[in-house]
Design an enzyme around this catalytic site. Sequence first.
Site, short mmCIF file in Angstrom:
data_model
loop_
_atom_site.label_atom_id
_atom_site.label_comp_id
_atom_site.label_asym_id
_atom_site.label_seq_id
_atom_site.Cartn_x
_atom_site.Cartn_y
_atom_site.Cartn_z
CG HIS A 463 7.27 32.27 -14.18
ND1 HIS A 463 7.47 31.15 -13.41
CD2 HIS A 463 7.31 31.85 -15.48
CE1 HIS A 463 7.62 30.10 -14.20
NE2 HIS A 463 7.52 30.49 -15.46
CD GLU A 464 6.39 33.70 -18.63
OE1 GLU A 464 7.36 33.43 -19.38
OE2 GLU A 464 5.61 32.83 -18.20
CG HIS A 467 11.28 31.71 -18.58
ND1 HIS A 467 11.96 30.54 -18.40
CD2 HIS A 467 9.97 31.44 -18.28
CE1 HIS A 467 11.12 29.59 -18.00
NE2 HIS A 467 9.91 30.11 -17.92
CG HIS A 470 18.13 30.88 -18.52
ND1 HIS A 470 17.46 29.67 -18.39
CD2 HIS A 470 19.45 30.54 -18.52
CE1 HIS A 470 18.34 28.69 -18.29
NE2 HIS A 470 19.55 29.19 -18.37
#
Length: 672
Positions: A463-464, A467, A470
């Site tokens: 999940h991290e 990020h 991105h």
Amino acid sequence: MTNPLLSDWDTPFGLPPYDRVTDADYAPAVEAALDAARTNVAAIADNPDPPTFANTIEALELADETLGRVLGAFFAQAGADSNDARQALMREFSPKLAAYGSEVTSNAALLARIETLWQDRDALDLTDEQARVLMVTRRGFVRAGAQLQGAEAERLKVIKQRLAELGTQFTQNLLADERDWCMDLSEQDLQALPGFVQDAARAAGVERGRGPVVTTSRSLIVPFLQFCPDRALRKTAYEAWTSRGAMGGETDNRAIAAEVLHLREDRAALLGYDTFAAYKLETEMARTPAAVRDLLMQVWTPAKRAAEADAKVLEDMLHADGSDGPLQPWDWHFYSERRRAAEHDLNEEEIKPYLQLDRMIEAAFDCAHRLFGLDFREIDAPLYHPDVRAWEVTRDGQHMAVFIGDYFARGSKRSGAWCSAIRSQQKLAGDIRPHVVNVCNFAKPSWERPALLSYDDARTLFHEFGHALHQILSDVTHASISGTSVARDFVELPSQLFEHWLEVPEVLERFATHAETGETMPRDLLDRLLAATTHDAGFQTVEYLGSALVDLAFHDGPAPADPMQKQAEVLEEIGMPAAIRMRHATPHFAHVFAGDGYSSGYYSYMWSEVMDADAFEAFQQAGGPFDAEMARALEAHILSQGGAEEAATLYTRFRGGLPDAAALLRGRGLAA
């Protein structure tokens, strides 16, 4: 002596010179950087030349470059490796930074220049990105109160400074409760737990200079609740975990929460909004509180139905063990884990050795390589803590970013997991590539042996890293819209989408290797693990939705005099199952009260999940999880674009339209 924060950073890739920086360097560096920023802003506002995009908007983008550099270094360190000096600095900086922000947005001459550009925008021959940045800049000024005057303007400045102070205090109170509470475990208590929980308890005790303990770190307390057979110990640990920020004394956050909500209500009223939620959601994809509530309640009904059915099964298991009375919140993890083991033939001690931290990092990197052509090379660089690691990210030999991973829990680190940028991507000051940090709180082994993760831990890592991608793949000119500078209910799309690659069998077949034997996870175990990914989805969805609905209720109406009473009323109104509590009770709801980031916005995870479920289905409907054309489209339309366009426009360009909640419900196993 020259302050190392203000001199050239002669370090690999221009990373902060943490090996030369002391805590005493930060305050004078911030003061000098604030002075420089004020001088730059004054020069822009007082420029006698007619306003242009370059001499006003772009100049403003670069005005506080030094301040951003210093603060990027400070907040990365202070958030993940706090001490008394850094906490004092955070308390000192937060009102000063709020005051500086108010000075900028209340500068009448500067606003006049921006307004002139806005009125003349159609004649300026701006690129699409420049037009977007002009709109975002003007909107930011207006929403910050730039058009207020006199007493109203002064009142808003006071509110913003006070909110900054309260947010910092809320965070530090929570950290203090998490740092100070622990429960000693006897040898008998310890022997009743699996080996990996014993190891984590011993490591936590070593850090505190005592024997084995349970702390409120999620990576330790959750497995303790899952495997501790002593119901009284589970209750003690659970109540401490869920009482963070509400233990009384100087670290109690309940009064802070009440004051924050009233100040936000006042802020929204000054700006002409009926509620703070109406103000906050205006720039998000959802737009209105009604749209948020509609989505949350669409999912609430099937989630509650599933949770109540599960509760009946778990309560029967409790009674079969000879315990009287109803199922309690501190029982849920224990009996749910026992049920998972029975129904899916899963044993956490059997699974964990295959989920080595280093191998899961490699798995995330490999997925990024197969999807986007990224390569990762570990580097030696000055970092803020010995546990922290760094990698250079390249593509076809070209430098793309520095990725920093800070994975282990420690007393100086606040709870949770997050991604931040020490430096954001932009092109105004040259081809500036980002420095991106992932912070987690995984249990650190107590001696030299591989760190092992739970499947939920591995999901957090992915999940991290979503990020981080991105930020890494951002390709815009202006820092104000780069990377994760997007609508809050869009920012979780890349992170939650990347979680899906952990569930791709070929990924685990390659990287889930046993810590001792090196053997790959047996296919039978892999199939059973993946089949259980929606186990307890009712519980997980209900505890999340409880928090999201309370957050919305706090801000979509008059501020409550007693937030705890309001919390109880909302949970009663929606029929919260008795054995489940909201994921983040108000006194430790840092998403909402540590700052404005997720205030009225905790729903964002679910809003983004509607899109991430739909987006991964797009890969599956194409050539599979690593379909090259879909990966190129994802990068081109979403990951590289930052906030260059409205989120709905970016997603529609990628997928052809906006989805409904059907894919989300299917993904969670909650579809009828």
